[in-house]
Every structure is written in structure tokens, then in C-alpha cells.
Design a protein around this motif. Sequence first.
Motif, PDB file in Angstrom:
ATOM      1  N   ALA A 127       1.013  -1.046  -0.223  1.00  0.00           N
ATOM      2  CA  ALA A 127      -0.066  -0.025   0.041  1.00  0.00           C
ATOM      3  C   ALA A 127       0.656   0.990  -0.085  1.00  0.00           C
ATOM      4  O   ALA A 127       1.904   1.218   0.918  1.00  0.00           O
ATOM      5  CB  ALA A 127      -0.737   0.097   1.202  1.00  0.00           C
ATOM      6  N   ILE A 128       0.562   2.118  -0.816  1.00  0.00           N
ATOM      7  CA  ILE A 128       1.287   3.357  -1.027  1.00  0.00           C
ATOM      8  C   ILE A 128       0.807   4.638  -0.207  1.00  0.00           C
ATOM      9  O   ILE A 128      -0.491   5.143  -0.600  1.00  0.00           O
ATOM     10  CB  ILE A 128       1.708   3.651  -2.634  1.00  0.00           C
ATOM     11  N   PHE A 129       1.331   5.427   0.432  1.00  0.00           N
ATOM     12  CA  PHE A 129       0.917   6.405   1.004  1.00  0.00           C
ATOM     13  C   PHE A 129       1.773   7.656   0.702  1.00  0.00           C
ATOM     14  O   PHE A 129       2.868   7.631   0.614  1.00  0.00           O
ATOM     15  CB  PHE A 129       1.040   6.308   2.674  1.00  0.00           C
ATOM     16  N   ILE A 130       1.008   8.717   0.907  1.00  0.00           N
ATOM     17  CA  ILE A 130       1.844  10.157   0.889  1.00  0.00           C
ATOM     18  C   ILE A 130       1.762  10.502   2.589  1.00  0.00           C
ATOM     19  O   ILE A 130       0.733  10.802   3.011  1.00  0.00           O
ATOM     20  CB  ILE A 130       0.890  11.423   0.021  1.00  0.00           C
ATOM     21  N   LEU A 131       3.016  10.656   3.099  1.00  0.00           N
ATOM     22  CA  LEU A 131       3.179  11.205   4.447  1.00  0.00           C
ATOM     23  C   LEU A 131       3.443  12.535   4.481  1.00  0.00           C
ATOM     24  O   LEU A 131       3.821  13.350   3.433  1.00  0.00           O
ATOM     25  CB  LEU A 131       4.058  10.173   5.048  1.00  0.00           C
ATOM     26  N   SER A 132       3.403  13.276   5.687  1.00  0.00           N
ATOM     27  CA  SER A 132       3.878  14.594   5.913  1.00  0.00           C
ATOM     28  C   SER A 132       5.392  14.728   5.526  1.00  0.00           C
ATOM     29  O   SER A 132       6.256  13.804   5.614  1.00  0.00           O
ATOM     30  CB  SER A 132       3.428  14.940   7.393  1.00  0.00           C
ATOM     31  N   ASN A 133       5.673  15.982   5.680  1.00  0.00           N
ATOM     32  CA  ASN A 133       6.899  16.291   5.101  1.00  0.00           C
ATOM     33  C   ASN A 133       7.651  15.593   3.972  1.00  0.00           C
ATOM     34  O   ASN A 133       8.868  15.138   3.865  1.00  0.00           O
ATOM     35  CB  ASN A 133       8.010  15.937   6.400  1.00  0.00           C
TER      36      ASN A 133
END
Length: 326
Positions: A127-133
Motif C-alpha cells: 500500500a502506497i501512502f503520501i506522508l507529511s514532510n
Amino acid sequence: MEERDKRKISERRPHAQRPKRIHADTTPREDEHEVSLEAIRARISGLQERHLQLRETLSKPEKAQGAKLAQEFDEARASSSEGAYLESSSWNDALLETIFEQAYSENSSESERNDTGRLLYHIGRKAIFILSNRRIGIEFTPAFSEQEQERYYCVLTTKPPSNKIFVSKDNIPFYLNLREIEKTHLQLSATNFLDHVDSHLQAFVCRRGQILGLKQLHGDSIGDLYHSLPYNLIKFSLDEPTCKADVELAFDNLASEYPTRCTVLVWSLAHPGRKASGRRGTRSQQASQAASIKVSKAEELLRMKLLPDAYDDLVKEIQAAAMAEA
């Protein structure tokens, strides 16, 4: 003169007998072999216990890191939709570059910053996420027997001005050589790197699951059992009524669920001539006196089938080899 000679002979006699007494005192008794085997087993058991303690100690940082990452990924999942499911043909470096651009865009200003992240895509077990920073997170969910196991996490970020991609955080077990995989594959192809990590985790979980399943289903028939931390070396013994067997599996490729090298050795306990002695001795003594038999059919079997599925056929091949030798 004769009396003096007799005294000399009698004085020498104890010395002449001494080598025989020493020989008798140092000749191994029948039970000494069994005692030495028990001592070896006790030492191996102690080493295995220390091995488990060391593994727990070395794994503590990974578990702590994994708990923090799990919380961050769960928050990102909760704040977004389910995410799109991609075909393997859509998984490439161009897509990953686009995701990085999205991460930069969503974190470009204070007003638009996404502090929780969001789930974007599912591809296979990833599963691919965009995270903070401006980070990208990948969640791996390996499975064994169609049951999902624990989740592993890897966070990718870039370093300006070259925008070189590197791993900033992860909870991948240290013994799966993540740093070596990163060094070999990440700069050439980020998606290829992630696929290698995925296959290593899946193979590790499968090898571990084979041992857990073997112990659960056939624990009463298995003697000594040893495995390395990544389960790439597995050794166990089998005690059957007519024979004793040692099995060794070696996985030269950490991304493989099947062994590359197998050794199956059998000792028949119904060896010709043993009954004539009148004293059969212990099973360990009988096994040590018999010559080992290499069972090629059993070795070939273990290279094609997972351990729990292969067990019954493995026992049959071992018994057949022992009967042929008896």
C-alpha cells in the motif's frame, strides 16, 4: 638368588598390571556415549535459549519503530479514502516520481500542508501512502496460507539538491539485509527496490510459517529443531520406530520460499547383526553404530513442496530407505 629374583618379579608385577588397569579405567562404558549426547543436547538447548534472548534484544528498536510507524500509517489511512487498486503493469518508477511530486505539492505551503498523509494506491501486497514532510510510505503485508501476517513499513524521502531517494525509517527485520538491498537496487529503480523488499518479507514469513506449522502439526514426532534468525537455515531430526533421520534445509536466496540445498540422512535402527549381540543399546547408540543413508528422493521432495505439505511423504521416503538398508 632365587628369592631375590622372585621379589623383583613380585615388585614389578603391579607395574606390569598398571597399564591394564589404566586401560580398563579409560575404556568408555556403554552409557558414556549417551551421556555425552545428552550433554551436547543440553549445550545446544542453552545456546538456543540465548539465541532467542539475543533476538529479542536486537529486535526491540525495530518493534518500537514499528509501533510509531503503524500509528502514523493508521492515521493516514483514517484521514483518506480507501485508495485505488493498481495492476502490476502500472507499477513503475514514473508513477513513483509522480507520487513524490504530489507529496511536494501537498506540503509546499503552511496553508496546504497535509499533516496526517493519505493512502493513495494498493498494488499486490503493498500500500502506497503520501506522508507529511514530503515523504512516501510503503506498507507491506506478507501472508502465509492466505492469512495476512504482521505489517512492515518503509518510508522513502529525497535529499536536495540531487533529490536522491533514500530510506529514512523502517521496521524491516535487521537480518533481512535491507541496507544491502537498498545499496544494490534503490538508486537504479525505486519500484524494483520495493519489489525486492516485498519478496524478501514474503519469503521470510513463508519460511517461518513452515516451521510454526510443522511444530503445530507434527511436534510430537520432531526431535531437535534449529533455525537461523531469517529461517534461511533449518535443521531438525525425526525419530521413527525403525530409524532416525536428520533433515537440513538451506535457503541461499533470502527471497525464496523453497530451499536451494537439502540434506536428508537416515540411520536404520534395525541393522543386520545387531540382534546377535544380545544387547541392542539405546536408540542413539544404535544410530551412531549404523551407517547413514542419503535419501535423494526426500531431498528432491523438499525442494518442491513446503514443509507441512511435504511431511507425510518425507516420512514415507525415510522409512522406505531405512527398510531397504535393514
